[in-house]
Scaffold this active site. Structure first.
Site, PDB file in Angstrom:
ATOM      1  N   SER A  42      24.488  48.658   4.093  1.00 46.50           N
ATOM      2  CA  SER A  42      24.680  47.206   4.157  1.00 46.50           C
ATOM      3  C   SER A  42      24.329  46.645   2.780  1.00 46.50           C
ATOM      4  O   SER A  42      23.325  46.002   2.589  1.00 46.50           O
ATOM      5  CB  SER A  42      23.864  46.574   5.289  1.00 46.50           C
ATOM      6  N   HIS A 147      23.715  50.509  10.733  1.00 42.12           N
ATOM      7  CA  HIS A 147      23.030  51.807  10.681  1.00 42.12           C
ATOM      8  C   HIS A 147      23.229  52.642  11.942  1.00 42.12           C
ATOM      9  O   HIS A 147      22.652  53.704  12.088  1.00 42.12           O
ATOM     10  CB  HIS A 147      21.522  51.607  10.441  1.00 42.12           C
ATOM     11  N   GLU A 157      17.423  46.059  12.109  1.00 45.05           N
ATOM     12  CA  GLU A 157      16.160  46.808  12.145  1.00 45.05           C
ATOM     13  C   GLU A 157      15.042  46.045  12.850  1.00 45.05           C
ATOM     14  O   GLU A 157      14.806  44.873  12.552  1.00 45.05           O
ATOM     15  CB  GLU A 157      15.692  47.118  10.710  1.00 45.05           C
ATOM     16  N   GLU A 200      18.281  55.487   9.594  1.00 42.89           N
ATOM     17  CA  GLU A 200      16.914  55.514   9.054  1.00 42.89           C
ATOM     18  C   GLU A 200      15.900  56.123  10.024  1.00 42.89           C
ATOM     19  O   GLU A 200      14.693  55.963   9.864  1.00 42.89           O
ATOM     20  CB  GLU A 200      16.482  54.090   8.662  1.00 42.89           C
ATOM     21  N   ASP A 236      14.701  43.089  10.299  1.00 40.19           N
ATOM     22  CA  ASP A 236      15.677  42.906   9.225  1.00 40.19           C
ATOM     23  C   ASP A 236      16.988  42.581   9.912  1.00 40.19           C
ATOM     24  O   ASP A 236      17.592  43.441  10.559  1.00 40.19           O
ATOM     25  CB  ASP A 236      15.811  44.175   8.373  1.00 40.19           C
ATOM     26  N   GLU A 281      13.573  39.624   7.499  1.00 38.86           N
ATOM     27  CA  GLU A 281      14.360  39.923   6.291  1.00 38.86           C
ATOM     28  C   GLU A 281      15.807  39.485   6.499  1.00 38.86           C
ATOM     29  O   GLU A 281      16.369  39.689   7.574  1.00 38.86           O
ATOM     30  CB  GLU A 281      14.280  41.437   6.035  1.00 38.86           C
ATOM     31  N   ASP A 307      16.674  40.348   0.832  1.00 34.13           N
ATOM     32  CA  ASP A 307      17.135  41.666   0.379  1.00 34.13           C
ATOM     33  C   ASP A 307      18.494  41.463  -0.304  1.00 34.13           C
ATOM     34  O   ASP A 307      18.567  41.350  -1.533  1.00 34.13           O
ATOM     35  CB  ASP A 307      17.209  42.603   1.587  1.00 34.13           C
ATOM     36  N   LYS A 332      14.827  47.241  -4.401  1.00 35.72           N
ATOM     37  CA  LYS A 332      15.548  48.519  -4.344  1.00 35.72           C
ATOM     38  C   LYS A 332      16.096  48.705  -5.753  1.00 35.72           C
ATOM     39  O   LYS A 332      17.007  47.963  -6.165  1.00 35.72           O
ATOM     40  CB  LYS A 332      16.711  48.426  -3.361  1.00 35.72           C
ATOM     41  N   HIS A 360      13.184  51.850   0.587  1.00 38.09           N
ATOM     42  CA  HIS A 360      14.181  52.918   0.668  1.00 38.09           C
ATOM     43  C   HIS A 360      15.552  52.305   0.911  1.00 38.09           C
ATOM     44  O   HIS A 360      15.683  51.083   1.041  1.00 38.09           O
ATOM     45  CB  HIS A 360      13.842  53.882   1.816  1.00 38.09           C
ATOM     46  N   LYS A 383       8.750  49.793   2.442  1.00 40.71           N
ATOM     47  CA  LYS A 383       9.642  49.942   3.589  1.00 40.71           C
ATOM     48  C   LYS A 383      10.295  51.308   3.416  1.00 40.71           C
ATOM     49  O   LYS A 383      11.108  51.503   2.504  1.00 40.71           O
ATOM     50  CB  LYS A 383      10.673  48.816   3.527  1.00 40.71           C
TER      51      LYS A 383
END
Ligand code: PGA
Ligand code: ZN
Length: 416
Positions: A42, A147, A157, A200, A236, A281, A307, A332, A360, A383
């Protein structure tokens, strides 16, 4: 000169999704460094471009033919100069020529090589002797969105943050306990649950967002009682993946609901209140600095984190700072390309009381660097997922760092 670069090589390896990625190795007079790039599912629009038009093969050629000759003879501790050379050789503002992942792998391999040449762990090379604070692990225990497949929740998430933990080891154990507890509960609420997990390592059941919130919230409560400290819930929402720009609505496909920006704000405010969220997030899409500002103004005791909104980019964070949009930022490194670029963003974040969270990506390798970046750069939260070899590589490295810091190790201060 211990850190003089003698050789730079690149090769194709694979990430946790089985996709090809680039690994770079830097040999110095007295050491070496190695780094491979992660990849996102994403991705934000403001991120740099991962690979040049010819893909990984072309990226490898660029390292060996274009980048290596420039770097050989330099010292690996000239991080800023080397990262500047990567920008020069690329010549664009989004690394579309050499590839952001190429820049990432070179930049991190150079830092890794410098640390190794001086006989230091990377976190100490980056942060000095005062870098003794361990981050709190923000762990993904249930998820869906990009994901996972099928009828998993639309929210990407469901996360646990063990805010009361007195050590990294205790924090990591608590997250694992919540992850296991969530599985046990899912077996009861979802008859079709096969134990399937997303990219994940988070459980990916066929249940609604609301049901998932109930399960994870209850698991956090139970585990908090058992371990004797607070484990709190976060989300998230990865809202850019829900956003339909034509319709100007957030589309929750599996839930069968659409929300306009005002409804999204109310929905998010409701979730924060009902589930006492400590972390949210990307609750809005990546261009909506306004809604981020409004939410940040209206909530207390909850990290409002960007993010895709910031994409680890200093310029975008400046916009956020001016508008008071959010109070935390995901870091990131491969969203922006080089370590130097990421360091600038972390510095700006700290100067403006934005909490930097090293992170990550959904496609990871077993590279350990983010564990060291968390401690070396002073990021109070990491994270990194809860289970899966490529996630545990980071968690286990932090357990090792906590051990080598010995009496000097302490948990970071969380001001939320
Ligand atoms: P990614 O995103 O799939 O792009 O790594 C994960 C996240 O949104 O945090
Ligand atoms: Zn995210």
């Amino acid at each position: 000169m211990a850190a003089m670069i003698e050789d730079v090589r690149a090769r194709k390896v694979f990430d946790s999704r089985g996709d090809a990625t680039i690994e770079v190795e830097v040999a110095t007079a007295e050491g070496f460094g190695i780094a491979s790039a992660p990849s996102g599912a994403s991705r934000g629009k403001a991120e740099v471009i991962a690979y040049p038009p010819g893909g990984i093969e072309e990226a490898i050629r660029k390292v060996e033919e274009l980048i290596a000759p420039e770097l050989i003879g330099m010292s690996a501790d000239e991080q800023e100069e080397i990262d500047g050379i990567l920008h020069e050789l690329d010549g664009t503002d989004n690394f579309s020529n050499i590839g952001g992942n190429t820049a990432y792998a070179v930049s991190l391999a150079v830092a890794d090589a410098a640390a190794n040449s001086y006989g230091m762990p990377l976190f100490r090379y980056l942060g000095g002797l005062l870098a003794c604070e361990l981050p709190y692990p923000l762990g993904n225990v249930l998820g869906g969105g990009r994901h996972a497949l099928g009828k998993a929740p639309d929210i990407q998430e469901f996360l646990v943050l063990p805010v009361g933990a007195g050590s990294f080891m205790a924090a990591a154990e608590a997250n694992i306990r919540v992850h296991k507890r969530v599985r046990d509960m899912l077996l009861k609420v979802d008859p079709s649950f096969t134990g399937g997990r997303g990219d994940e390592g988070a459980w990916a059941p066929c249940i609604s967002n609301e049901r998932a919130l109930e399960v994870v919230s209850k698991a956090c409560e139970e585990v908090s009682c058992e371990v004797g400290f607070e484990c709190r819930l976060g989300l998230d929402m990865a809202s850019s993946t829900l956003w339909d720009p034509q319709k100007q609505q957030y589309v929750y496909v599996n839930e069968g609901v659409r929300r306009d920006p005002g409804e999204q704000l109310d929905y998010v405010l409701g979730l924060i209140e009902k589930y006492k969220l400590i972390y949210i997030e990307d609750p809005f899409h990546e261009e909506d600095f306004e809604s981020f500002r409004e939410l940040t103004r209206r909530v207390k005791g909850c990290l409002v984190c960007g993010d895709d909104l910031f994409a680890t980019n200093e310029r975008r964070l400046k916009v956020g700072v001016e508008m008071n949009s959010g109070n935390a930022i995901i870091i990131k490194v491969n969203q922006v390309g080089t370590l130097t670029d990421a360091l600038k963003t972390v510095k700006l974040a700290k100067e403006n009381n934005y909490l930097p969270i090293i992170s990550h990506r959904s496609g990871e390798t077993t590279s350990l660097h983010i564990a060291h970046l968390a401690v070396g750069l002073g990021c109070p939260i990491i994270k990194a997922g809860v289970v899966g070899g490529e996630r545990l590589a980071k968690i286990n490295e932090l357990i090792y760092i906590e051990e080598i810091l010995g009496d000097r190790a302490r948990m970071a201060k969380l001001r939320i």
